[in-house]
Design a protein around this motif. Structure first.
Motif, mmCIF file in Angstrom:
data_model
loop_
_atom_site.group_PDB
_atom_site.id
_atom_site.type_symbol
_atom_site.label_atom_id
_atom_site.label_comp_id
_atom_site.label_asym_id
_atom_site.label_seq_id
_atom_site.Cartn_x
_atom_site.Cartn_y
_atom_site.Cartn_z
ATOM 1 N N SER A 1 0.492 3.611 1.802
ATOM 2 C CA SER A 1 0.714 4.024 3.189
ATOM 3 C C SER A 1 1.986 3.395 3.763
ATOM 4 O O SER A 1 2.611 3.981 4.643
ATOM 5 C CB SER A 1 -0.496 3.667 4.059
ATOM 6 N N HIS A 2 2.385 2.216 3.249
ATOM 7 C CA HIS A 2 3.635 1.616 3.732
ATOM 8 C C HIS A 2 4.825 2.515 3.395
ATOM 9 O O HIS A 2 5.701 2.753 4.222
ATOM 10 C CB HIS A 2 3.849 0.237 3.101
ATOM 11 N N VAL B 1 10.981 -0.900 1.970
ATOM 12 C CA VAL B 1 9.625 -1.420 2.142
ATOM 13 C C VAL B 1 9.089 -2.097 0.875
ATOM 14 O O VAL B 1 8.575 -3.208 0.928
ATOM 15 C CB VAL B 1 8.670 -0.286 2.564
ATOM 16 N N LYS C 1 0.846 -1.185 0.000
ATOM 17 C CA LYS C 1 0.000 0.000 0.000
ATOM 18 C C LYS C 1 0.877 1.230 0.000
ATOM 19 O O LYS C 1 1.977 1.226 0.527
ATOM 20 C CB LYS C 1 -0.916 -0.012 1.221
ATOM 21 N N GLU D 1 4.676 5.686 2.692
ATOM 22 C CA GLU D 1 4.550 6.950 3.416
ATOM 23 C C GLU D 1 4.921 6.783 4.884
ATOM 24 O O GLU D 1 5.496 7.695 5.493
ATOM 25 C CB GLU D 1 3.124 7.500 3.261
ATOM 26 N N ALA D 2 4.594 5.627 5.444
ATOM 27 C CA ALA D 2 4.964 5.375 6.843
ATOM 28 C C ALA D 2 6.490 5.428 6.978
ATOM 29 O O ALA D 2 7.022 6.074 7.884
ATOM 30 C CB ALA D 2 4.434 4.022 7.305
#
Lengths: 272, 349
Positions: A164-165, A183, A162, A167-168
């Motif tokens: 979000s991974h 990631v 995702k 971005e995290a």
């Protein structure tokens, strides 16, 4: 599901059996013939067995050179194709990429252009830009035709990734390239390995593009086979084919054990 | 560290996602950004985190403009709605990731990881993979990972929305307790008013890319800035009409006494929270209006009456056990304390 009626079951079984027979019989015949002791293409099945054609294969520099040439081309083209394919798949996985569909279409296009056309175009193009080394040409050609497959393999493994991974990782202090490396690449690992293997196998048995790009001194194994078959047809070809087949099966076995055959079949099966 | 968000404007094609949104959070304060989907709260969060840019406006953290910094240089801890735990890393590696990127030595990393995991009560799960954790545990790992870098600001995106209702209540209390303890300035994005009230010191209510009100839960509930805020923060009976001095004349023809308006506006409506309403046997001057009982439902702790007002509005009132329950179809009187009848500005758009 309700089981089929008996007559229907017999018909279905017959169809399946015939199909399997047609798929496997030629391979079996070639394998058996490779052990034939006769010096000519005689009636099947052979009565007398020997390893003379395998000796002939090992004694024939055209085959051996072809084999090593194929390995070299496949390893280098496979590596380049995997690197480009991975980078492209990562880029395509970012929903913010403008013109994503167009870029994807361009990178997947070698899949739909006839390989003969790619071979000829590349021959003309490399001559035009001054690349005459057949090895470089072969690597270029094989890289181009395998890139769609490495992209597809890596993309498939990135479905679970995702945004979000990434971005995290970035919020935790990783620059975007670093976040991708930490990631996305681990997430795509199986796809990268599968893509590399597919690229290697496709390059290894590629004929059409190689026909245009090789010359008399730089031949891949399949090209050597074709040339030899025309010059003097004998059962060395059966021996080479059997070795070829065994090598491919061994590779598939290893990949199945590590990654699962479905994903490979899905990717290779989509060819053409 | 103090966060100031000033006049953010962001356009996506033709859509105006942010239209001058502003808010602030004092050092150590927990602020909830509350609004319906599409109000711009997520865009605001992403601009503060650095994943989106604003067309104009400022984001200041500790007095320093951070609007041009890339996300990885902002020192902002972010807990994603889907937690975004790295699936190929253990819990400990997930939590240690930010420290690793900061070049913290291994021994110190291990110490911090242990400490942070203890803060979120996950000690002992260091070696697990995210897939082996429950939703609540994953959420706390995500929180631990964000806290491990000692962020200047903590952002939580819909922190409890992925959890089932039962768990949510427990974790709400726990989350509030953890956040208060670590004392990091926190911005929580949520569409759930109950969550916002439970977690935040102050609530910023957003709509159409603008902040309508920023205030304590009590302020936004009891003194909403507009009708939208009033209705988003909880149930209310909204009567349309005109403010006339100390009275409110409704469109249905009631002249009701009300509290003085606390905001000046061109148009008001009268807000009555359900808890301010009760059934009355007789009404005084302007402290109630007639209604018809539509239905009665047994609700365990009380009976829930659905009442029709002048054929135009419906309101529900809880009647405690023991009080007489009128039959459906009966005419009754709804009374209220005029001090709790608030003229609230209508929204201007």
């Amino acid at each position: 599901m309700k089981p089929l009626d008996l007559p229907l079951r017999i018909v279905a079984l017959a169809v399946v059996a015939t199909t399997v027979a047609f798929l496997l019989a030629p391979l079996l015949v070639a394998c058996l013939l490779s052990f034939d002791n006769r010096s000519f293409l005689g009636p099947f099945p052979p009565k007398d067995f020997s390893l003379r054609w395998y000796r002939s294969f090992l004694d024939n520099p055209a085959y051996l050179d072809g084999f090593w040439m194929s390995v070299h081309v496949a390893v280098i083209a496979g590596a380049i194709s995997t690197a480009i394919g991975t980078a492209t798949a990562l880029a395509l996985a970012d929903p913010r990429l403008p013109g994503r569909d167009a870029i994807e279409a361009v990178f997947l296009s070698p899949k739909f252009v006839p390989t003969v056309v790619i071979g000829f175009s590349l021959l003309v193009f490399t001559a035009f830009i001054g690349i005459y080394d057949p090895f470089v040409r072969l690597v270029m050609g094989h890289t181009i035709i395998t890139i769609p497959f490495t992209i597809r393999a890596v993309s498939a493994s990135l479905v679970a990734l995702k945004r979000s991974h990434i971005e995290a990782a970035m919020s935790l202090g990783a620059s975007e390239p670093r976040a991708l490396w930490d990631v996305a690449v681990p997430a795509a690992r199986s796809g990268i390995v599968a893509g590399g293997a597919i690229a290697f196998v496709l390059s290894f048995d590629e004929v059409a593009v190689s026909l245009f790009l090789s010359d008399a001194f730089t031949q891949t194994l399949p090209i050597a086979l074709v040339a030899e078959m025309r010059a003097n047809l004998n059962l060395t070809i059966a021996a080479v084919s059997t070795v070829f087949l065994a090598a491919t099966l061994a590779l598939l076995f290893v990949l199945d054990r590590t990654l699962g055959i479905e994903r490979l079949a899905g990717d290779v099966g989509a060819r053409g | 560290m103090k966060l100031e968000v000033q006049n953010l404007v962001r356009r996506f094609g033709n859509a105006l996602a942010l239209d001058g949104a502003s808010l602030d959070a004092n050092s150590g304060e927990i602020v909830a950004l509350l609004g319906p989907s599409g109000c711009g709260k997520t865009t605001t969060l992403r601009i503060v985190a650095g994943f989106e840019s604003s067309d104009s406006g400022h984001v200041m953290l500790g007095g320093e403009e951070i609007g041009r910094l890339p996300p990885h240089k902002r020192d902002i801890g972010l807990v994603f709605q889907d937690y975004a735990l790295f699936p190929h890393m253990t819990v400990a590696d997930n939590v240690a990731y930010g420290l690793k990127r900061r070049g913290v030595a291994k021994a110190e990393r291990a110490q911090t990881v242990a400490r942070v995991l203890e803060t979120v009560r996950l000690s002992g799960l260091e070696a697990r993979r995210p897939a082996q954790l429950s939703g609540g545990q994953q959420q706390r790992v995500a929180l631990a990972r964000a806290l491990a870098i000692r962020p200047r600001l903590l952002l939580l995106d819909e922190p409890l929305s992925n959890l089932d209702a039962k768990l949510r209540g427990v974790l709400q209390t726990e989350l509030r307790e953890i956040l208060t303890r670590v004392g990091t300035t926190t911005l929580i994005v949520t569409h759930d008013q109950e969550e916002a009230m439970a977690l935040a010191d102050r609530i910023a209510v957003m709509r159409n890319g603008r902040t309508l009100q920023l205030g304590t839960p009590r302020q936004v509930y009891e003194k909403p800035a507009t009708r939208f805020v009033a209705e988003f923060l909880g149930k209310s009976l909204w009567l349309e009409g005109k403010l006339d001095g100390a009275r409110f004349v409704t469109d249905t023809g009631f002249s009701l006494r009300c509290a003085p308006a606390y905001l000046s506006a061109a148009r008001y409506g009268l807000m009555l929270r359900p808890e301010a309403l009760s059934l009355k046997s007789r009404l005084g001057d302007g402290d109630g209006f007639p209604a018809t009982v539509k239905s009665v439902r047994y609700r365990g702790h009380a009976e829930l009456l659905e009442l029709d007002i002048a054929g135009r509005l419906t309101v529900s009132i809880e009647v405690p056990h023991g009080a007489p329950i009128p039959e459906p179809g009966t005419r009754v009187a709804i009374g209220f304390d005029p001090a709790r009848a608030l003229p609230v500005p209508e929204d201007t758009d």
